[in-house]
Design a protein around this motif. Structure first.
Motif, short mmCIF file in Angstrom:
data_model
loop_
_atom_site.label_atom_id
_atom_site.label_comp_id
_atom_site.label_asym_id
_atom_site.label_seq_id
_atom_site.Cartn_x
_atom_site.Cartn_y
_atom_site.Cartn_z
N PRO A 192 0.84 -1.21 0.00
CA PRO A 192 0.00 0.00 0.00
C PRO A 192 0.87 1.25 0.00
O PRO A 192 1.92 1.30 0.63
CB PRO A 192 -0.79 -0.12 1.31
N ARG A 193 0.42 2.27 -0.72
CA ARG A 193 1.11 3.53 -0.72
C ARG A 193 0.93 4.21 0.64
O ARG A 193 -0.02 3.92 1.36
CB ARG A 193 0.57 4.43 -1.83
N PRO A 194 1.84 5.14 0.98
CA PRO A 194 1.69 5.83 2.27
C PRO A 194 0.33 6.48 2.43
O PRO A 194 -0.26 6.45 3.51
CB PRO A 194 2.82 6.87 2.23
N GLN A 195 -0.20 7.09 1.36
CA GLN A 195 -1.50 7.73 1.46
C GLN A 195 -2.60 6.72 1.75
O GLN A 195 -3.55 7.00 2.49
CB GLN A 195 -1.82 8.50 0.16
N GLU A 196 -2.48 5.53 1.14
CA GLU A 196 -3.48 4.49 1.36
C GLU A 196 -3.42 3.98 2.80
O GLU A 196 -4.46 3.73 3.43
CB GLU A 196 -3.27 3.34 0.37
N SER A 197 -2.21 3.84 3.34
CA SER A 197 -2.06 3.39 4.72
C SER A 197 -2.63 4.42 5.69
O SER A 197 -3.30 4.07 6.66
CB SER A 197 -0.58 3.12 5.03
N LEU A 198 -2.35 5.69 5.43
CA LEU A 198 -2.89 6.75 6.29
C LEU A 198 -4.41 6.75 6.23
O LEU A 198 -5.08 6.88 7.26
CB LEU A 198 -2.34 8.11 5.86
N ALA A 199 -4.96 6.60 5.03
CA ALA A 199 -6.41 6.56 4.90
C ALA A 199 -7.00 5.38 5.65
O ALA A 199 -8.06 5.49 6.29
CB ALA A 199 -6.80 6.49 3.42
N ALA A 200 -6.30 4.24 5.60
CA ALA A 200 -6.78 3.06 6.32
C ALA A 200 -6.74 3.30 7.83
O ALA A 200 -7.65 2.91 8.56
CB ALA A 200 -5.93 1.85 5.95
N ALA A 201 -5.67 3.96 8.30
CA ALA A 201 -5.55 4.25 9.73
C ALA A 201 -6.65 5.19 10.20
O ALA A 201 -7.33 4.91 11.20
CB ALA A 201 -4.17 4.84 10.03
N LEU A 202 -6.83 6.30 9.49
CA LEU A 202 -7.83 7.27 9.91
C LEU A 202 -9.25 6.73 9.71
O LEU A 202 -10.14 6.95 10.55
CB LEU A 202 -7.65 8.58 9.14
N GLY A 203 -9.45 6.02 8.59
CA GLY A 203 -10.78 5.44 8.34
C GLY A 203 -11.13 4.37 9.36
O GLY A 203 -12.25 4.31 9.86
N GLY A 204 -10.15 3.51 9.66
CA GLY A 204 -10.38 2.47 10.66
C GLY A 204 -10.64 3.05 12.03
O GLY A 204 -11.55 2.61 12.75
N TYR A 205 -9.85 4.07 12.39
CA TYR A 205 -10.06 4.70 13.69
C TYR A 205 -11.43 5.37 13.74
O TYR A 205 -12.19 5.21 14.72
CB TYR A 205 -8.98 5.73 13.98
N ALA A 206 -11.79 6.13 12.70
CA ALA A 206 -13.08 6.81 12.68
C ALA A 206 -14.22 5.80 12.77
O ALA A 206 -15.24 6.06 13.43
CB ALA A 206 -13.20 7.65 11.40
N ALA A 207 -14.05 4.64 12.14
CA ALA A 207 -15.09 3.62 12.21
C ALA A 207 -15.31 3.14 13.64
O ALA A 207 -16.45 2.91 14.06
CB ALA A 207 -14.72 2.44 11.31
N THR A 208 -14.24 3.00 14.41
CA THR A 208 -14.40 2.57 15.80
C THR A 208 -15.20 3.60 16.59
O THR A 208 -16.03 3.23 17.44
CB THR A 208 -13.04 2.37 16.49
N ARG A 209 -14.98 4.89 16.34
CA ARG A 209 -15.71 5.91 17.08
C ARG A 209 -17.16 5.99 16.63
O ARG A 209 -18.05 6.25 17.43
CB ARG A 209 -15.04 7.28 16.91
N VAL A 210 -17.41 5.78 15.33
CA VAL A 210 -18.79 5.77 14.84
C VAL A 210 -19.55 4.60 15.46
O VAL A 210 -20.71 4.74 15.88
CB VAL A 210 -18.81 5.69 13.30
#
Length: 374
Positions: free
Chosen positions: A12-30
């Motif tokens: 995964p590209r760095p941008q894709e990894s960052l998106a996965a991190a922020l998206g995954g984290y945001a999903a836990t809060r949702v």
């Protein structure tokens, strides 16, 4: 080339990894907010009010609206003063409620939620530096499923402080000492736990000087400015109250004095035998996580910060139930688990994290709709 030949796998590209991190984290809060909303509707309570209008959040709003000077005398004679709360979070509440058509309580929630994403980003970056991008993604999401992660959705200071701490540690790892010190100043205006971050910068600088036999000016500047935020507030309270120990007296009145772990030992001793054994097992697990952090040779500033936060959380006389929340900014404790998760297949990794997110959300709803955050 055959059309049926499988294409080589790409990282995964760095941008894709960052998106996965922020998206995954945001999903836990949702998930946490959704479970809270459903549970609140079932029991007929206001879930949103639990996030903005009770416990410490009320104290921050009062400071944002009226400044310092409020105190409550309890039936036992002890005095709880708002001087126990550091000023940056209520200052941001006041500033945001001034420029936006929202009240201070809602502003606090916006600050906390924005800071939670900044914290997840910083945690991902530190984890990536220490163990690779996949571990960074797992670390950010694991922080979102921490047992008391529901506090990350409240108008509390944990997300703001963790964001400042993570980015300060990353700045040290990138040899940007002045930036690290400046972020530490802000952390020192947010929570008293900034003492752990100050120690991390100081010890890392000392070891670096001994190892490399040089003392860059930027390192000296970063280390010297790091404690200024924390010290400034301690001095402010001392001058306001006319005593150099005033801040520590205020904390003692709240039951938050440092006793070297005596209160913790007494609490364990007073439990039923089975509960005491369970708690000792939990503390043993905590010790094992610290050992794993050392054995895996985590970066020195992260390691010192993690251990210092844990130690500070355990040696105080505060109510025991608050200690897991106080340790939540020590995100480095989760790095061994993140490294282990990376060894799983992606599907299994997602299933594990989804299960932990649901468990964390359930515990959060139970706590918020009950006695409240410890």
């Amino acid at each position: 080339m055959s059309a049926d030949r499988p294409r080589p796998r790409t990282r995964p590209r760095p941008q894709e990894s960052l998106a996965a991190a922020l998206g995954g984290y945001a999903a836990t809060r949702v998930i946490g907010l959704a479970v809270l909303a459903v549970a609140a509707a079932v029991v007929g309570k206001d879930g949103m009010h639990r996030l903005t209008g009770r416990w410490d959040a009320v104290w921050y709003v009062r400071i944002a609206e009226n400044g310092y000077g409020y105190q409550v005398t309890l039936p036992n004679g002890s005095v709880h003063s708002d001087l126990a709360f550091f000023p940056l979070f209520p200052a941001l509440e006041r500033a945001l409620s001034t420029v936006l058509p929202v009240d201070a309580a809602t502003a606090g929630l916006l600050v906390s939620w924005a800071a939670s994403l900044a914290a997840a980003w910083g945690i991902y970056a530190v984890g990536s530096h220490a163990a690779g991008r996949q571990a960074g993604v797992a670390l950010a999401v694991l922080w979102g499923v921490y047992p008391t992660a529901f506090v990350q959705s409240m108008a509390y200071t944990e997300t703001l402080f963790t964001a400042l701490a993570a980015w300060s540690i990353l700045a040290v790892l990138r040899d940007r000492w002045i930036l690290a010190g400046a972020l530490c100043v802000l952390a020192g205006l947010t929570r008293p736990t900034a003492a752990a971050l100050i120690a991390a910068l100081g010890i890392t600088a000392l070891v670096t000087v001994v190892r490399e036999r040089k003392l860059p000016a930027r390192m000296v500047a970063g280390v010297l400015i790091a404690p200024l935020g924390w010290l400034a507030y301690i001095v402010y309270v001392g001058v306001r109250e006319g005593s150099p120990t005033a801040y520590f007296d205020v904390q003692a009145a709240w039951g938050n004095s440092i006793d070297g772990g005596v209160a913790l030992a007494r609490f364990i001793w007073g439990l039923p035998p089975l509960a005491g054994l369970g708690l000792c097992a939990a503390l043993g697990l905590l010790a094992w996580l610290v050992v794993l952090c050392v054995r895996q040779k985590h970066p020195l500033p992260l390691l010192v910060y993690t251990i210092a936060v844990v130690v500070v959380s355990l040696i105080g006389a505060a109510y025991f139930g608050s200690r897991p929340r106080l340790m939540m900014p020590a995100f480095g404790l989760l790095l061994p688990a993140a490294v282990a998760l990376v060894r799983l297949r992606v599907r299994n990794r997602v299933l594990v994290l989804a299960g932990l997110a649901l468990a964390s959300a359930g515990y959060g709803a139970f706590t918020l709709l009950g006695s409240g955050p410890p």
